[in-house]
Design an enzyme around this catalytic site. Structure first.
Site, PDB file in Angstrom:
ATOM      1  N   GLY A  22       1.040  -1.229  -0.027  1.00 30.85           N
ATOM      2  CA  GLY A  22      -0.022   0.081  -0.117  1.00 30.85           C
ATOM      3  C   GLY A  22       0.804   1.311   0.019  1.00 30.85           C
ATOM      4  O   GLY A  22       1.259   1.905  -0.999  1.00 30.85           O
ATOM      5  N   CYS A  23       1.019   1.889   1.096  1.00 35.34           N
ATOM      6  CA  CYS A  23       1.597   3.293   1.211  1.00 35.34           C
ATOM      7  C   CYS A  23       3.004   3.150   0.873  1.00 35.34           C
ATOM      8  O   CYS A  23       3.685   4.088   0.343  1.00 35.34           O
ATOM      9  CB  CYS A  23       1.546   3.580   2.677  1.00 35.34           C
ATOM     10  SG  CYS A  23      -0.077   3.966   3.217  1.00 35.34           S
TER      11      CYS A  23
END
Length: 204
Positions: free
Chosen positions: A145-146
């Site tokens: 994700g991030c």
């Protein structure tokens, strides 16, 4: 990380002004009562802290990101609809605190974000430009994700992205491995902390 696809995974090398970006080490990922929790995250924390210590001892800027949302959750938009567990950071504010053991220094910038990439609607780009950073080393959560979104944006903004494979984590080994494989193939140099130390020593 071994690659088998010809024409991919070229080495980006190392610039002259690296910085370390510590991504979203908030307590909610480390507390069993939180829906964001995974036991895998705590296993990676010592390597993240060692990475921070190495960056500080090397004189690099160390920057941190954290997540925060307004009470109406407007600032999170559709991202919060997709990951509804993030809305609990407002009702359980201690989950948005730093994980135990992490202590940003008084001169280390803290950037608040609402979406995956640390570049999206934050002053990260301006801060890196001001510091004349050319290489961005990524640690933290999560690989799929991030971390992935930020490393991809780092490449697209002209930085040399490095992702420390033993200082990032995800909900499962398979998810982590697949995303790091793809990052190494296309967007970043993926390596363990010890390999980064050797790369830095070779540049001296």
């Amino acid at each position: 990380m071994k690659q088998t696809d010809p024409g991919f995974a070229g080495s980006l090398g190392m610039g002259e002004r690296p910085a370390l970006l510590v991504i979203d080490l908030i307590a909610g990922y480390f507390l069993p009562e939180s829906p964001l929790y995974s036991p895998r995250y705590a296993e990676t924390l010592p390597q993240i802290l060692e990475s921070i210590a190495f960056a500080r001892s090397s004189g690099w800027p160390v920057l941190y990101t954290r997540l925060a949302y307004d009470q109406q959750h407007w600032t999170g938009g559709h991202f919060l609809r997709k990951i509804s567990a993030l809305t609990l950071l407002q009702t359980h504010p201690h989950w948005a605190d730093w994980v135990e053991g992490l202590a940003p220094g008084p001169k280390e910038p803290i950037l608040t974000k609402q979406y995956a990439s640390a570049f999206h609607n934050t002053p990260l780009l301006a801060t890196l430009n001001f510091l004349r950073v050319d290489t961005l080393v990524h640690v933290g959560l999560s690989a799929s994700g991030c971390v992935r979104a930020t490393a991809t944006d780092a490449m697209q903004y002209g930085y040399l992205p490095i992702v420390l494979e033993d200082a990032v984590e995800d909900r499962s080994a398979a998810i982590k491995e697949a995303n790091l494989y793809d990052l190494q193939a296309k967007y970043a140099d993926v390596m363990p902390l010890e390999a980064l130390k050797k790369r830095c020593n070779n540049l001296k």
